[in-house]
Design a protein around this motif. Structure first.
Motif, PDB file in Angstrom:
ATOM      1  N   TRP A 155       0.866  -1.187   0.000  1.00 55.01           N
ATOM      2  CA  TRP A 155       0.000   0.000   0.000  1.00 55.01           C
ATOM      3  C   TRP A 155       0.894   1.225   0.000  1.00 55.01           C
ATOM      4  O   TRP A 155       1.963   1.213   0.612  1.00 55.01           O
ATOM      5  N   ASP A 156       0.443   2.272  -0.687  1.00 53.74           N
ATOM      6  CA  ASP A 156       1.240   3.489  -0.837  1.00 53.74           C
ATOM      7  C   ASP A 156       0.578   4.598  -0.008  1.00 53.74           C
ATOM      8  O   ASP A 156      -0.543   5.015  -0.307  1.00 53.74           O
ATOM      9  N   ARG A 157       1.304   5.048   1.036  1.00 51.37           N
ATOM     10  CA  ARG A 157       0.738   6.107   1.900  1.00 51.37           C
ATOM     11  C   ARG A 157       0.319   7.323   1.102  1.00 51.37           C
ATOM     12  O   ARG A 157      -0.692   7.948   1.388  1.00 51.37           O
ATOM     13  N   GLU A 206      -0.660   0.245  11.939  1.00 48.55           N
ATOM     14  CA  GLU A 206      -0.310  -0.137  10.564  1.00 48.55           C
ATOM     15  C   GLU A 206       0.260  -1.552  10.521  1.00 48.55           C
ATOM     16  O   GLU A 206      -0.126  -2.362   9.675  1.00 48.55           O
ATOM     17  N   ALA A 207       1.179  -1.833  11.449  1.00 45.88           N
ATOM     18  CA  ALA A 207       1.783  -3.163  11.479  1.00 45.88           C
ATOM     19  C   ALA A 207       0.709  -4.232  11.705  1.00 45.88           C
ATOM     20  O   ALA A 207       0.717  -5.289  11.072  1.00 45.88           O
ATOM     21  N   GLU A 208      -0.249  -3.934  12.568  1.00 40.84           N
ATOM     22  CA  GLU A 208      -1.303  -4.892  12.870  1.00 40.84           C
ATOM     23  C   GLU A 208      -2.195  -5.117  11.650  1.00 40.84           C
ATOM     24  O   GLU A 208      -2.584  -6.250  11.339  1.00 40.84           O
ATOM     25  N   LEU A 275       4.677 -22.418   4.051  1.00 40.02           N
ATOM     26  CA  LEU A 275       5.236 -21.174   3.516  1.00 40.02           C
ATOM     27  C   LEU A 275       5.892 -20.346   4.614  1.00 40.02           C
ATOM     28  O   LEU A 275       5.668 -20.555   5.799  1.00 40.02           O
ATOM     29  N   GLY A 276       6.714 -19.384   4.173  1.00 42.94           N
ATOM     30  CA  GLY A 276       7.280 -18.375   5.059  1.00 42.94           C
ATOM     31  C   GLY A 276       6.774 -17.013   4.610  1.00 42.94           C
ATOM     32  O   GLY A 276       6.492 -16.808   3.425  1.00 42.94           O
ATOM     33  N   CYS A 277       6.667 -16.076   5.559  1.00 43.23           N
ATOM     34  CA  CYS A 277       6.112 -14.764   5.193  1.00 43.23           C
ATOM     35  C   CYS A 277       6.421 -13.735   6.263  1.00 43.23           C
ATOM     36  O   CYS A 277       6.967 -14.071   7.315  1.00 43.23           O
ATOM     37  N   GLY A 278       6.030 -12.496   6.005  1.00 44.17           N
ATOM     38  CA  GLY A 278       6.190 -11.477   7.014  1.00 44.17           C
ATOM     39  C   GLY A 278       5.930 -10.078   6.486  1.00 44.17           C
ATOM     40  O   GLY A 278       5.562  -9.896   5.318  1.00 44.17           O
ATOM     41  N   VAL A 279       6.100  -9.115   7.396  1.00 44.51           N
ATOM     42  CA  VAL A 279       5.952  -7.706   7.039  1.00 44.51           C
ATOM     43  C   VAL A 279       7.278  -7.272   6.397  1.00 44.51           C
ATOM     44  O   VAL A 279       8.347  -7.436   6.995  1.00 44.51           O
ATOM     45  N   VAL A 280       7.217  -6.771   5.163  1.00 42.46           N
ATOM     46  CA  VAL A 280       8.431  -6.437   4.408  1.00 42.46           C
ATOM     47  C   VAL A 280       9.243  -5.384   5.163  1.00 42.46           C
ATOM     48  O   VAL A 280       8.698  -4.375   5.633  1.00 42.46           O
ATOM     49  N   GLN A 293       5.754   3.145   0.398  1.00 42.37           N
ATOM     50  CA  GLN A 293       4.970   1.912   0.421  1.00 42.37           C
ATOM     51  C   GLN A 293       5.263   1.083   1.665  1.00 42.37           C
ATOM     52  O   GLN A 293       6.329   1.206   2.264  1.00 42.37           O
ATOM     53  N   LEU A 294       4.283   0.270   2.026  1.00 43.61           N
ATOM     54  CA  LEU A 294       4.497  -0.732   3.072  1.00 43.61           C
ATOM     55  C   LEU A 294       3.636  -1.936   2.731  1.00 43.61           C
ATOM     56  O   LEU A 294       2.682  -1.819   1.959  1.00 43.61           O
ATOM     57  N   GLY A 295       3.992  -3.104   3.283  1.00 47.08           N
ATOM     58  CA  GLY A 295       3.184  -4.269   2.952  1.00 47.08           C
ATOM     59  C   GLY A 295       3.791  -5.572   3.406  1.00 47.08           C
ATOM     60  O   GLY A 295       4.684  -5.593   4.242  1.00 47.08           O
TER      61      GLY A 295
END
Ligand code: FA5
Ligand code: MG
Length: 452
Positions: A155-157, A206-208, A275-280, A293-295
């Motif tokens: 997402w782009d602030r 945002e992180a949540e 799978l593996g994943c996370g907050v970039v 951006q964040l995501g």
């Protein structure tokens, strides 16, 4: 009278039509190079390709753009540095990774394309499917080439009307379909020291929100896969009853996401990592020139999921050109509803053979065992590679069955059991013996070990 340019003698290798200089880092055997053009994830009606299509259906266009054609030859920068891997990370070792030369390699994961894809900034989300390469053990669920799918959503602030990106993400969470599966540990505790929220870049809200969108999207993906697996099972057995799907989130660590998780599915009495994943990590967006951006991002193994989905017992089958294998999936790429379980053809007899050898002594690399490597220079993956280079897909499994250090000489002895078994026919004793002799000779020649 004819003019010849002096021959260019620096060693080269050709990988899918492009020529690369090699150096002392080069360690890709020809049986791997020959398979690079296969691209099973794009082969119509191949189980790996069908699995890709099913997952793509959960991450629809135009929000997600699909990239299925990236070159497997990447730089060490793309595969490691751009993702924040430390210089001494074990994944960089020659024993684990196929190198073309000191700064060029066969990608070990689809994350090698994260930074470039963020920089290109073509869509809010993306899926990257590709063949990946790792020097690894040999058994029925490991193969040096497998396939991964990488996914990300950003997402782009700057594009959110009043800057409330958390509210925007939550509204996107609400738009996702609902599911009713049992999720154990939806929020497992994580270690704030190793896996922190990125407080310098994201508010807690945002992180949540990013984590909630990530988890719900991936849970939906697993629901889609397992409901298709259930439908296929009912086709084989009308009395088949789906057990309720159970999934759980567990903490994980990756250099390029924080916090990070793995998603596990309860399957056949065990928790299986899917799978593996996370907050970039925000540095990736910053370095890619899209700091607003964040995501989130994830990476999964397509082969492993395909094995579950179709009940395929051996990963080597994916590489089979045997019609008895490929015919079973015909038509499924065009009609995912026609998916059926794999019906195994008869299993041919296996022929186990042991090889025992001495390494050099523990105390000196060269001493004790003549030219044999000391235990500190010995890498099991080198044994795997040699077996594979000689016997190819006629080997099912290689296992260490015994190891000890001689109390007087300090030399170390290893014994490996190689299971020879073709998927396509019965190997004769003479053939297995011949393969095993060649394996032993090659171990002596290439590793310098001494056969006992
Ligand atoms: C990675 O490769 C990370 N790049 C994943 C990632 C992407 C994390 C984006 C965060 C964000 P890992 O090495 O655990 O992580 O592999 C990811 C998945 O690939 C595993 O969960 C598994 O499903 C599959 N996988 C890993 N090794 C093998 C193998 N030898 N054979 C088959 N599948 C494998
Ligand atoms: Mg893992």
């Amino acid at each position: 009278e004819r003019y010849h340019k002096p021959a260019d003698r620096s060693p080269k290798v050709i990988v899918v039509g492009s020529r690369y200089e090699t150096d002392s880092w080069f360690n890709v055997p020809s049986n791997i190079i020959e398979r690079i053009p296969r691209r099973l994830h794009l082969q119509k009606d191949h189980p790996v390709s069908i699995t890709r299509q099913i997952i793509e259906s959960v991450f629809p266009l135009p929000t997600y753009k699909y990239h299925n054609d990236f070159n497997p030859v990447v730089s060490t920068h793309q595969n490691f540095d751009s993702l924040g891997f430390p210089k001494d990370h074990p994944g960089r070792a020659k024993s684990d990774t196929y190198y073309i030369n000191a700064d060029t390699l066969l990608r070990t994961h689809t994350s090698a394309h994260q930074a470039d894809t963020f920089r290109a900034n073509l869509s809010d989300g993306y899926l990257i499917s590709a063949d990946v390469y790792r020097r690894d053990e040999i058994d029925r669920s490991h193969y040096p080439i497998f396939h991964q799918m990488e996914g990300a959503r950003s997402w782009d602030r700057a594009k959110v009307p009043d800057g409330d990106v958390a509210a925007q993400i939550w509204s996107d969470v609400e738009k996702l379909p609902t599911h009713n599966i049992e999720v154990q540990d939806p929020n497992p505790p994580f270690h704030e020291d190793r896996n922190p929220l990125q407080a310098a870049h994201h508010s807690p809200a945002e992180a949540e929100a990013v984590a909630a969108h990530l988890k719900k999207s991936l849970e939906l993906m697993v629901v889609e896969i397992f409901s298709r697996a259930g439908a296929a099972a009912r086709k084989a057995d009308p009395y088949f009853v789906d057990k309720p799907l159970q999934v759980r989130w567990v903490e994980a660590y990756f250099p390029f996401t924080s916090p990070s998780w793995e998603l596990e599915v309860y399957y056949n009495g065990d928790w299986l990592e899917v799978l593996g994943c996370g907050v970039v990590k925000q540095d990736l967006y910053i370095n890619a020139g899209v700091p607003d951006q964040l995501g989130w991002a994830f990476g999964l193994g397509l082969d492993r999921i395909a094995m579950l989905l179709f009940q395929i017992p051996d990963i080597r089958l994916f590489w089979s050109q045997d019609k008895r294998f490929l015919r079973q999936f015909e038509g499924v790429s065009d009609d995912l509803g026609a998916l059926r379980r794999f019906k195994p053809f008869s299993r041919y007899p296996g022929c186990p053979k042991d090889v025992s050898f001495w390494l050099g002594s523990t105390t000196s690399a060269a001493g004790g065992g003549g030219s044999a490597p000391g235990p500190q220079d010995f890498h099991e993956n080198d044994v795997m590679e040699i077996v594979r280079s000689v016997a190819g897909d006629a080997v099912e499994d290689v296992r260490l069955v015994d190891a000890f250090t001689h109390p007087k000489t300090g030399r170390r002895s290893m014994c490996y059991r190689v299971m020879y078994r073709s998927l396509e026919r019965t190997l004769t004793h003479a053939e297995s013996n011949e393969l095993h002799h060649r394996v032993c000779r090659s171990l002596v020649k290439k590793l310098g070990v001494e056969i006992r």
